[in-house]
Motif scaffolding. Sequence first.
Motif, PDB file in Angstrom:
ATOM      1  N   GLY A  11       0.818  -1.215   0.000  1.00 18.97           N
ATOM      2  CA  GLY A  11       0.000   0.000   0.000  1.00 18.97           C
ATOM      3  C   GLY A  11       0.847   1.259   0.000  1.00 18.97           C
ATOM      4  N   HIS A  12       1.903   1.250   0.803  1.00 19.89           N
ATOM      5  CA  HIS A  12       2.788   2.418   0.869  1.00 19.89           C
ATOM      6  C   HIS A  12       3.525   2.607  -0.465  1.00 19.89           C
ATOM      7  N   LEU A  13       4.016   1.515  -1.045  1.00 20.88           N
ATOM      8  CA  LEU A  13       4.693   1.623  -2.340  1.00 20.88           C
ATOM      9  C   LEU A  13       3.746   2.183  -3.400  1.00 20.88           C
ATOM     10  N   ASP A  14       2.480   1.742  -3.381  1.00 13.91           N
ATOM     11  CA  ASP A  14       1.505   2.255  -4.352  1.00 13.91           C
ATOM     12  C   ASP A  14       1.238   3.743  -4.158  1.00 13.91           C
ATOM     13  N   LYS A  15       1.254   4.206  -2.902  1.00  7.20           N
ATOM     14  CA  LYS A  15       1.057   5.646  -2.643  1.00  7.20           C
ATOM     15  C   LYS A  15       2.251   6.456  -3.140  1.00  7.20           C
ATOM     16  N   LYS A  16       3.441   5.963  -2.844  1.00  7.40           N
ATOM     17  CA  LYS A  16       4.656   6.701  -3.209  1.00  7.40           C
ATOM     18  C   LYS A  16       4.985   6.590  -4.695  1.00  7.40           C
ATOM     19  N   VAL A  17       4.639   5.441  -5.293  1.00  6.65           N
ATOM     20  CA  VAL A  17       4.934   5.204  -6.707  1.00  6.65           C
ATOM     21  C   VAL A  17       3.645   4.682  -7.367  1.00  6.65           C
ATOM     22  N   PRO A  18       2.705   5.581  -7.690  1.00  7.93           N
ATOM     23  CA  PRO A  18       1.433   5.154  -8.276  1.00  7.93           C
ATOM     24  C   PRO A  18       1.608   4.546  -9.670  1.00  7.93           C
ATOM     25  N   HIS A  19       0.705   3.641 -10.000  1.00  8.53           N
ATOM     26  CA  HIS A  19       0.776   2.952 -11.295  1.00  8.53           C
ATOM     27  C   HIS A  19       0.712   3.936 -12.469  1.00  8.53           C
ATOM     28  N   ASN A  20      -0.196   4.876 -12.399  1.00  8.20           N
ATOM     29  CA  ASN A  20      -0.337   5.880 -13.465  1.00  8.20           C
ATOM     30  C   ASN A  20       0.069   7.244 -12.928  1.00  8.20           C
ATOM     31  N   ASP A  21       1.192   7.760 -13.409  1.00  7.75           N
ATOM     32  CA  ASP A  21       1.666   9.055 -12.930  1.00  7.75           C
ATOM     33  C   ASP A  21       2.355   9.829 -14.057  1.00  7.75           C
ATOM     34  N   ASN A  22       1.789   9.725 -15.257  1.00  8.41           N
ATOM     35  CA  ASN A  22       2.316  10.430 -16.433  1.00  8.41           C
ATOM     36  C   ASN A  22       3.771  10.085 -16.737  1.00  8.41           C
ATOM     37  N   TYR A  23       4.107   8.795 -16.597  1.00 11.54           N
ATOM     38  CA  TYR A  23       5.455   8.341 -16.918  1.00 11.54           C
ATOM     39  C   TYR A  23       5.675   8.392 -18.424  1.00 11.54           C
ATOM     40  N   LEU A  24       6.921   8.508 -18.847  1.00 11.04           N
ATOM     41  CA  LEU A  24       7.261   8.587 -20.260  1.00 11.04           C
ATOM     42  C   LEU A  24       7.426   7.214 -20.914  1.00 11.04           C
ATOM     43  N   HIS A  25       7.780   6.212 -20.151  1.00  9.72           N
ATOM     44  CA  HIS A  25       8.037   4.868 -20.668  1.00  9.72           C
ATOM     45  C   HIS A  25       6.806   4.327 -21.394  1.00  9.72           C
ATOM     46  N   ALA A  26       6.966   3.947 -22.655  1.00 10.92           N
ATOM     47  CA  ALA A  26       5.844   3.567 -23.518  1.00 10.92           C
ATOM     48  C   ALA A  26       5.116   2.299 -23.076  1.00 10.92           C
ATOM     49  N   GLU A  27       5.787   1.395 -22.386  1.00 11.30           N
ATOM     50  CA  GLU A  27       5.140   0.141 -21.988  1.00 11.30           C
ATOM     51  C   GLU A  27       4.130   0.316 -20.860  1.00 11.30           C
ATOM     52  N   GLY A  28       4.168   1.450 -20.166  1.00  9.78           N
ATOM     53  CA  GLY A  28       3.202   1.706 -19.115  1.00  9.78           C
ATOM     54  C   GLY A  28       3.505   1.022 -17.791  1.00  9.78           C
ATOM     55  N   ASN A  29       4.741   0.587 -17.611  1.00 19.44           N
ATOM     56  CA  ASN A  29       5.084  -0.104 -16.361  1.00 19.44           C
ATOM     57  C   ASN A  29       6.257   0.553 -15.614  1.00 19.44           C
ATOM     58  N   SER A  30       6.382   1.851 -15.771  1.00 23.08           N
ATOM     59  CA  SER A  30       7.466   2.563 -15.082  1.00 23.08           C
ATOM     60  C   SER A  30       7.380   2.419 -13.577  1.00 23.08           C
ATOM     61  N   ALA A  31       6.176   2.404 -13.024  1.00 18.99           N
ATOM     62  CA  ALA A  31       6.032   2.239 -11.572  1.00 18.99           C
ATOM     63  C   ALA A  31       6.662   0.924 -11.124  1.00 18.99           C
ATOM     64  N   ALA A  32       6.478  -0.123 -11.912  1.00 18.72           N
ATOM     65  CA  ALA A  32       7.067  -1.426 -11.582  1.00 18.72           C
ATOM     66  C   ALA A  32       8.596  -1.353 -11.588  1.00 18.72           C
ATOM     67  N   HIS A  33       9.164  -0.651 -12.537  1.00 16.08           N
ATOM     68  CA  HIS A  33      10.623  -0.487 -12.589  1.00 16.08           C
ATOM     69  C   HIS A  33      11.132   0.261 -11.346  1.00 16.08           C
ATOM     70  N   ILE A  34      10.420   1.295 -10.962  1.00 17.87           N
ATOM     71  CA  ILE A  34      10.831   2.102  -9.807  1.00 17.87           C
ATOM     72  C   ILE A  34      10.720   1.286  -8.517  1.00 17.87           C
ATOM     73  N   LYS A  35       9.636   0.532  -8.361  1.00 20.07           N
ATOM     74  CA  LYS A  35       9.468  -0.301  -7.162  1.00 20.07           C
ATOM     75  C   LYS A  35      10.553  -1.374  -7.075  1.00 20.07           C
ATOM     76  N   THR A  36      10.937  -1.932  -8.212  1.00 19.64           N
ATOM     77  CA  THR A  36      12.022  -2.920  -8.227  1.00 19.64           C
ATOM     78  C   THR A  36      13.325  -2.277  -7.792  1.00 19.64           C
ATOM     79  N   LEU A  37      13.552  -1.061  -8.224  1.00 20.41           N
ATOM     80  CA  LEU A  37      14.749  -0.331  -7.797  1.00 20.41           C
ATOM     81  C   LEU A  37      14.766  -0.167  -6.282  1.00 20.41           C
ATOM     82  N   ILE A  38      13.614   0.058  -5.682  1.00 15.86           N
ATOM     83  CA  ILE A  38      13.514   0.251  -4.234  1.00 15.86           C
ATOM     84  C   ILE A  38      13.790  -1.050  -3.479  1.00 15.86           C
TER      85      ILE A  38
END
Length: 131
Positions: free
Chosen positions: A64-91
Amino acid sequence: MILNKISIKTEKQSEFIDITTAIKKVIVSEKFTDGLCSVFVPHTTAGVTINEAADPDVVKDILGHLDKKVPHNDNYLHAEGNSAAHIKTLITGSSVTIPVKDGRLILGTWQGIYFCEYDGPRTRTYFISLR
């Protein structure tokens, strides 16, 4: 070095799956007694972490906290639409290493090892390296 490749099926877009028992089974089946156990996830939208395994609400709170800090849709530039997943993996990271003594993982009383899915559901893999 002993290397095992494990397949895992995830069921949700974001979830933590406790893989501690699966890792323990590999240690037993390989008759591994003392050294290091490394778990590596070869994906850019999934990771691995160690955290509390006694209360499932902890995992719900983390996700829940990860979703708040890194929402799925947040106007990311990455065309695949999964930038939030990349950022969460980095964390959370892509690998953990745990000492093994007398055939047992040296984990804290409440600790478990979790596969962290952030772009599921998918069939994924992780590696267990014993050395």
